[in-house]
Write a protein that holds these residues in place. Structure first.
Motif, PDB file in Angstrom:
ATOM      1  N   ASP A 378       0.852  -1.184   0.000  1.00  0.00           N
ATOM      2  CA  ASP A 378       0.000   0.000   0.000  1.00  0.00           C
ATOM      3  C   ASP A 378       0.893   1.241   0.000  1.00  0.00           C
ATOM      4  O   ASP A 378       1.670   1.453   0.936  1.00  0.00           O
ATOM      5  N   PRO A 379       0.796   2.104  -1.011  1.00  0.00           N
ATOM      6  CA  PRO A 379       1.677   3.284  -1.082  1.00  0.00           C
ATOM      7  C   PRO A 379       1.590   4.160   0.163  1.00  0.00           C
ATOM      8  O   PRO A 379       2.605   4.685   0.638  1.00  0.00           O
ATOM      9  N   ARG A 380       0.384   4.323   0.712  1.00  0.00           N
ATOM     10  CA  ARG A 380       0.239   5.166   1.903  1.00  0.00           C
ATOM     11  C   ARG A 380       0.946   4.553   3.101  1.00  0.00           C
ATOM     12  O   ARG A 380       1.576   5.265   3.886  1.00  0.00           O
ATOM     13  N   GLU A 381       0.867   3.236   3.233  1.00  0.00           N
ATOM     14  CA  GLU A 381       1.541   2.568   4.349  1.00  0.00           C
ATOM     15  C   GLU A 381       3.057   2.666   4.213  1.00  0.00           C
ATOM     16  O   GLU A 381       3.764   2.786   5.215  1.00  0.00           O
ATOM     17  N   ARG A 382       3.554   2.645   2.991  1.00  0.00           N
ATOM     18  CA  ARG A 382       4.999   2.821   2.798  1.00  0.00           C
ATOM     19  C   ARG A 382       5.440   4.207   3.240  1.00  0.00           C
ATOM     20  O   ARG A 382       6.494   4.384   3.852  1.00  0.00           O
ATOM     21  N   LEU A 383       4.620   5.211   2.921  1.00  0.00           N
ATOM     22  CA  LEU A 383       4.936   6.571   3.360  1.00  0.00           C
ATOM     23  C   LEU A 383       4.892   6.675   4.879  1.00  0.00           C
ATOM     24  O   LEU A 383       5.743   7.328   5.501  1.00  0.00           O
ATOM     25  N   LEU A 384       3.913   6.012   5.501  1.00  0.00           N
ATOM     26  CA  LEU A 384       3.815   6.055   6.958  1.00  0.00           C
ATOM     27  C   LEU A 384       5.000   5.359   7.616  1.00  0.00           C
ATOM     28  O   LEU A 384       5.499   5.817   8.642  1.00  0.00           O
ATOM     29  N   ALA A 385       5.449   4.257   7.026  1.00  0.00           N
ATOM     30  CA  ALA A 385       6.624   3.588   7.569  1.00  0.00           C
ATOM     31  C   ALA A 385       7.827   4.528   7.554  1.00  0.00           C
ATOM     32  O   ALA A 385       8.651   4.524   8.477  1.00  0.00           O
ATOM     33  N   ARG A 386       7.893   5.342   6.510  1.00  0.00           N
ATOM     34  CA  ARG A 386       9.017   6.290   6.385  1.00  0.00           C
ATOM     35  C   ARG A 386       9.026   7.319   7.510  1.00  0.00           C
ATOM     36  O   ARG A 386      10.092   7.730   7.988  1.00  0.00           O
ATOM     37  N   VAL A 387       7.833   7.740   7.967  1.00  0.00           N
ATOM     38  CA  VAL A 387       7.778   8.772   8.997  1.00  0.00           C
ATOM     39  C   VAL A 387       7.647   8.180  10.406  1.00  0.00           C
ATOM     40  O   VAL A 387       8.175   8.736  11.376  1.00  0.00           O
ATOM     41  N   LEU A 388       6.961   7.053  10.535  1.00  0.00           N
ATOM     42  CA  LEU A 388       6.774   6.465  11.859  1.00  0.00           C
ATOM     43  C   LEU A 388       8.052   5.820  12.395  1.00  0.00           C
ATOM     44  O   LEU A 388       8.261   5.766  13.606  1.00  0.00           O
ATOM     45  N   THR A 389       8.903   5.319  11.502  1.00  0.00           N
ATOM     46  CA  THR A 389      10.121   4.649  11.956  1.00  0.00           C
ATOM     47  C   THR A 389      11.032   5.591  12.751  1.00  0.00           C
ATOM     48  O   THR A 389      11.419   5.268  13.876  1.00  0.00           O
ATOM     49  N   PRO A 390      11.395   6.766  12.226  1.00  0.00           N
ATOM     50  CA  PRO A 390      12.289   7.626  13.027  1.00  0.00           C
ATOM     51  C   PRO A 390      11.641   8.173  14.291  1.00  0.00           C
ATOM     52  O   PRO A 390      12.316   8.322  15.313  1.00  0.00           O
ATOM     53  N   ILE A 391      10.315   8.473  14.257  1.00  0.00           N
ATOM     54  CA  ILE A 391       9.730   9.028  15.487  1.00  0.00           C
ATOM     55  C   ILE A 391       9.611   7.949  16.567  1.00  0.00           C
ATOM     56  O   ILE A 391       9.804   8.228  17.749  1.00  0.00           O
ATOM     57  N   ILE A 444      20.223  11.639  14.609  1.00  0.00           N
ATOM     58  CA  ILE A 444      20.039  11.085  13.270  1.00  0.00           C
ATOM     59  C   ILE A 444      18.563  10.836  12.997  1.00  0.00           C
ATOM     60  O   ILE A 444      18.046  11.106  11.904  1.00  0.00           O
ATOM     61  N   MET A 445      17.844  10.319  14.001  1.00  0.00           N
ATOM     62  CA  MET A 445      16.419  10.056  13.822  1.00  0.00           C
ATOM     63  C   MET A 445      15.636  11.350  13.631  1.00  0.00           C
ATOM     64  O   MET A 445      14.736  11.429  12.786  1.00  0.00           O
ATOM     65  N   ALA A 446      15.944  12.363  14.431  1.00  0.00           N
ATOM     66  CA  ALA A 446      15.213  13.617  14.337  1.00  0.00           C
ATOM     67  C   ALA A 446      15.427  14.294  12.982  1.00  0.00           C
ATOM     68  O   ALA A 446      14.478  14.804  12.360  1.00  0.00           O
ATOM     69  N   ILE A 447      16.668  14.289  12.503  1.00  0.00           N
ATOM     70  CA  ILE A 447      16.954  14.892  11.197  1.00  0.00           C
ATOM     71  C   ILE A 447      16.308  14.082  10.075  1.00  0.00           C
ATOM     72  O   ILE A 447      15.795  14.645   9.096  1.00  0.00           O
ATOM     73  N   ASP A 448      16.301  12.766  10.233  1.00  0.00           N
ATOM     74  CA  ASP A 448      15.659  11.904   9.238  1.00  0.00           C
ATOM     75  C   ASP A 448      14.170  12.222   9.135  1.00  0.00           C
ATOM     76  O   ASP A 448      13.597  12.285   8.046  1.00  0.00           O
ATOM     77  N   LEU A 449      13.519  12.430  10.286  1.00  0.00           N
ATOM     78  CA  LEU A 449      12.105  12.793  10.280  1.00  0.00           C
ATOM     79  C   LEU A 449      11.888  14.132   9.584  1.00  0.00           C
ATOM     80  O   LEU A 449      10.964  14.281   8.762  1.00  0.00           O
TER      81      LEU A 449
END
Length: 556
Positions: A378-391, A444-449
């Motif tokens: 799911d494209p939306r879930e891939r985008l969420l994984a990108r933002v939820l992982t660092p936070i 690193i996580m904060a900048i990644d977010l």
């Protein structure tokens, strides 16, 4: 009556043992119902009972007391480079592999039929990983790396064809032997070097092409790794400089012809925690390795695997937080002071309820992130994984150490002592920092977010994720409204940590609104977002329903 008896032992709590970790974790059960409705719970129920037994707790204690021992040579002077573990370590590894916490989810992952049948392998594995972490976290390092490395091997189709089934097997075999002769295998990673740390582009290990064979392009590696965890794994994904740049390689401990690879273990790390796991420094003396992916594309290859290990950092800390809370609740329910049980003292109620909110919010966010892995098509879930992982990696791991310290204080001096390794909270406290440091520290996580949120499609996906909680609490609404403007206005990275904190709190609050009782999500929003809170645990406002929050969190 014996005149020499000095005192009777009383008002000391019974240890938290022989209990069901899954059945008593209501926050986890509700997170699973929300993220994976129809999930088969029987394996988690069985694991919850197993990891709560006295026998498994004894294995956890012994694996940490009798730490790994390095043997560089045998008694005849031959180089062997082996690490010896206590039998309890192997018992724990057998249980974790048997529960499918390593590469097993990849057998079903991405299968729409399996997902439609309610089998969400990454969510199920995430819940199991959290439960096992409550028992013993440090030996899960090779389990986590096997999980992350398995899909990475698809960059070399021949190796993946030979190794995938072994990596997904539920058999644990600790012997160093050629892969084809083992019922199951594990994998580790070797990325960082002395001079670079997280800046892996500074690596100096050199890779020289040495022909080709059935596994593709073969290289010889010369160099070192400063942190090389679980050196008794069967193979490793490592980074080295090839002619085209930093590149990912597959390096087995035992070569296909049965000889041992030229990997030399220099020493084991003496760490603050993570005692049952062997972390080492190694050198490659012309070690044989095979190309994974393309030359010069090592960083993207490793970042993909890093996303999965960052998930495990969040899961692991969430599990540790739950166990720290359970220990505090168990102690205060049995220990009396000033005329009544500690848990009935008003201020202690506030402390415990505050910790319970933090623990449940961590569980909610971690399991939601695992769901994004299950829905990667799911494209939306891939985008969420990108933002939820660092936070998740940033905030949960940051909060873990503070909660562990507070839980220890609930036990007083009893929480601080080791007593032959039975001091569970002392072990948890020492373990907490590793998940914050490993696989990218907080900056690193904060900048990644921040980088992610500057992309419109990812920011829109986050806004959509928060939308179901709109109207639940005015403070949460205000925070959701402010986040896009803050991202646009941020000219430098100096406020990236504050942004990561607030995004994490917004997502946690939105999830709790949908999964937790009103007593939980209202107190969370009022304290973490609305400002009715101090700067330490135990400062919830008078309006919090302490009794309801504690009743939900009790481990018995």
């Amino acid at each position: 009556m014996n005149p020499f008896v000095t005192h009777e032992v009383f008002n000391q709590p019974e240890p938290l043992v022989d209990y069901d970790l899954f059945a008593t974790n209501r926050a986890l059960q509700d997170a699973l119902r929300f993220n994976a409705p129809g999930l088969e719970l029987a394996p988690l129920q069985a694991l919850g009972r197993e990891v709560g037994t006295a026998a498994m707790q004894r294995h956890a204690r012994l694996a940490n007391v009798h730490t790994p021992v390095l043997h560089t040579h045998d008694r005849f002077g031959r180089r062997i480079d082996e690490v010896e573990f206590h039998p309890s370590y192997h018992a724990l590894m057998t249980a974790a592999v048997g529960a499918g916490l390593h590469g097993t989810p990849w057998a079903e992952a991405g299968d729409p039929v399996a997902a439609g049948a309610g089998r969400s392998p990454h969510v199920q594995r995430a819940a199991g990983f959290m439960l096992f972490t409550e028992l013993e976290p440090s030996m899960l390092c090779p389990i986590s790396m096997t999980y992350a490395a398995t899909p990475g091997l698809r960059g070399n189709a021949a190796i993946y064809a030979d190794w995938a089934a072994k990596l997904q097997s539920r058999w644990y075999d600790p012997q160093l032997a050629v892969w084809r002769d083992k019922p199951g295998v594990t994998m580790g990673m070797g990325m960082t070097e002395k001079q670079g740390g997280s800046d892996v582009r500074a690596n100096t290990t050199q890779a020289v092409r040495d022909g080709a064979d059935a596994w593709g392009e073969r290289y010889v590696l010369t160099g070192h790794k400063w942190f090389f965890s679980a050196p008794m794994c069967d193979a490793f994904l490592v980074l080295a400089q090839a002619p085209a740049g930093l590149t990912c390689f597959f390096l087995p401990r035992v070569l296909p012809d049965g000889t041992r690879n030229a990997l030399r273990i220099q020493r084991l790390k003496d760490k603050l925690g993570n005692k049952a796991n062997a972390s080492s420094e190694v050198e490659f003396h012309g070690a044989t390795a095979w190309l994974v992916g393309e030359e010069g594309r090592g960083v993207p290859q490793i970042l993909e695997m890093g996303t999965m290990t960052r998930l495990d950092c969040s899961l692991g800390t969430s599990g540790l937080m739950r166990q720290a809370l359970a220990q505090a609740l168990n102690h205060t329910a049995q220990r009396s002071a000033f005329g009544k049980p500690l848990i009935e003292q008003p201020l202690m109620k506030n402390v415990l309820a505050d910790m319970a909110l933090e623990s449940e919010a961590a569980v909610a966010l971690s399991i939601r992130l695992a769901r994004a892995f299950d829905r990667a098509q799911d494209p939306r879930e891939r985008l969420l994984a990108r933002v939820l992982t660092p936070i998740a990696k940033f905030w949960i791991c940051k909060r873990g150490a503070a909660l562990a310290q507070e839980a220890m204080e609930c036990l007083g001096g009893n929480g601080y002592v080791e007593e032959g390794g039975e001091g569970v909270l002392a072990r948890i406290y020492r373990e907490m920092p590793v998940n914050s440091i490993w696989e990218g520290a907080s900056n690193i996580m904060a900048i990644d977010l921040l980088r992610a949120l500057r992309k419109g499609d990812i920011a829109a996906a986050l806004a959509e994720e928060l939308k179901p909680a709109r109207g639940a609490h005015p403070a949460l609404d205000r925070l959701m409204d402010a986040l896009p403007t803050r991202v646009e206005a941020m000219a430098t990275e100096t406020q990236a940590r504050r942004l990561a904190q607030d995004v994490a709190l917004a997502v946690q609050a939105a999830l709790l609104v949908q999964t937790a009782p009103a007593a939980v999500h209202e107190a969370f929003c009022a304290s973490r977002i609305g400002g009715d809170w101090g700067q330490t645990f135990g400062t919830l406002g008078e309006g919090a329903d302490f009794d309801a929050i504690l009743a939900r969190a009790m481990p018995r």
